[in-house]
Design an enzyme around this catalytic site. Structure first.
Site, mmCIF file in Angstrom:
data_model
loop_
_atom_site.group_PDB
_atom_site.id
_atom_site.type_symbol
_atom_site.label_atom_id
_atom_site.label_comp_id
_atom_site.label_asym_id
_atom_site.label_seq_id
_atom_site.Cartn_x
_atom_site.Cartn_y
_atom_site.Cartn_z
ATOM 1 N N HIS A 173 46.779 -8.085 57.389
ATOM 2 C CA HIS A 173 45.471 -7.555 56.969
ATOM 3 C C HIS A 173 44.719 -8.554 56.096
ATOM 4 O O HIS A 173 43.601 -8.926 56.393
ATOM 5 C CB HIS A 173 45.617 -6.223 56.239
ATOM 6 C CG HIS A 173 44.301 -5.519 56.115
ATOM 7 N ND1 HIS A 173 43.408 -5.817 55.112
ATOM 8 C CD2 HIS A 173 43.715 -4.592 56.895
ATOM 9 C CE1 HIS A 173 42.320 -5.071 55.283
ATOM 10 N NE2 HIS A 173 42.485 -4.320 56.357
ATOM 11 N N GLU A 203 41.153 -10.478 56.885
ATOM 12 C CA GLU A 203 40.160 -10.510 55.808
ATOM 13 C C GLU A 203 40.330 -11.620 54.777
ATOM 14 O O GLU A 203 39.558 -11.703 53.835
ATOM 15 C CB GLU A 203 40.146 -9.136 55.105
ATOM 16 C CG GLU A 203 39.557 -8.077 56.019
ATOM 17 C CD GLU A 203 39.462 -6.694 55.396
ATOM 18 O OE1 GLU A 203 39.717 -6.560 54.199
ATOM 19 O OE2 GLU A 203 39.129 -5.763 56.151
ATOM 20 N N HIS A 235 42.700 -2.470 63.653
ATOM 21 C CA HIS A 235 42.650 -3.939 63.619
ATOM 22 C C HIS A 235 43.421 -4.543 64.788
ATOM 23 O O HIS A 235 42.962 -5.504 65.415
ATOM 24 C CB HIS A 235 43.233 -4.468 62.306
ATOM 25 C CG HIS A 235 42.340 -4.249 61.125
ATOM 26 N ND1 HIS A 235 41.054 -4.734 61.057
ATOM 27 C CD2 HIS A 235 42.544 -3.602 59.958
ATOM 28 C CE1 HIS A 235 40.508 -4.393 59.906
ATOM 29 N NE2 HIS A 235 41.394 -3.688 59.211
#
Ligand code: CO
Length: 285
Positions: A173, A203, A235
């Protein structure tokens, strides 16, 4: 006669209170996941919860979602009510739990973990009848470099049969939080596995560009995409393996790679579940 009755009553009360003292310990486990709104992805979370229940049949195991956005979306769209961490703990307190062990399913000790920690600390500071005897908080999967070694060994076993012309690209992530450094540690651990694992994040760093640059130095024709998240959720299905032009799948194809996808969340791996259960056990000791 009156005296005998009185003495009997005193004895009964005395023994009842002794029995009460030994029975008054009520232990519970609260598992904290970020949450997901993708139904098929729930397997990653439910597998970890199920394995925990099987390992501790005498302890009540409950689940909370730490993401306000996910909880509110589930409530709005499906009428499903997942408690927030403070709500779940308040309810457990009201139901008489004395010892609660909170184990996160998060990958790194980032912002979600900090917020969870502050809730646990708040409950720890409560005195009097709304207090627990003990509330303990466990660690996320990657809390230090040795955790990265454990996780890379799991991935090595998982992809042990991968042919030598294939490489695995993992999507984590990522976070602006300082704990994002764990992804760099994880890549270091993965690099010790003959350089066939490349970890990027959605990210933060390492970025997709970092992954692509490393990939170009490795002889490989086919890339296997795999989420480095507890669930193969939004995602994984869109940013990683989706058909939109800016997905990792599309960008790798554009760079000339054949692409396969392994849409399995880490929480679905039996070895990850075993590691998770071990964490819960250590927390309860
Ligand atoms: Co996200």
């Amino acid at each position: 006669m009156f005296k005998n009755c009185f003495l009997t009553a005193v004895f009964v009360l005395f023994f009842a209170s002794q029995a009460g003292a030994t029975e008054s310990v009520k232990r519970g486990v609260l598992l904290a996941a970020f949450g997901t709104s993708v139904t098929e992805a729930e397997r990653g979370i439910s597998n970890l919860a199920e394995e925990t229940r099987l390992a501790f049949p005498d302890v009540e195991v409950r689940l909370t979602y730490t993401s306000n956005i996910i909880r509110r979306k589930l409530k709005r769209e499906r009428g499903v009510d997942f408690p927030s961490p403070p709500e779940a703990l308040a309810r457990m307190n009201d139901e008489g739990f004395t010892h609660v062990y909170v184990q996160p399913m998060h990958v790194i000790p980032g912002e979600e973990y900090d917020d969870l920690k502050s809730v646990v600390e708040a409950f720890t500071s409560i005195k009097g009848k709304y207090s627990f005897e003990r509330v303990a908080l466990g660690q996320p999967f990657l809390s230090n470099p040795s955790d990265c070694g454990l996780m890379s060994a799991i991935l090595a076993r998982r992809f042990a049969d991968l042919p030598s012309d294939k490489a695995v690209v993992l999507m984590g992530h990522g976070s602006p939080h300082e704990a994002n450094a764990m992804y760099g540690e994880m890549q270091k651990a993965l690099s010790r596995l003959k350089g066939r694992f490349f970890l990027g994040t959605v990210e933060a760093s390492p970025t997709f560009e970092d992954v692509l640059a490393s990939l170009k130095k490795t002889p490989c024709e086919t890339v296997v995409l795999s989420p480095f998240m507890v669930v193969a959720g939004d995602h994984a299905r869109n940013d990683l393996a989706g058909d939109e032009p800016d997905s990792w799948r599309s960008r790798l194809k554009k760079s000339g790679y054949k692409v396969e996808a392994n849409l399995v969340g880490l929480g679905e791996y039996p070895e990850v579940a075993a590691l998770f259960v071990k964490r819960v056990r250590e927390l309860m000791e």
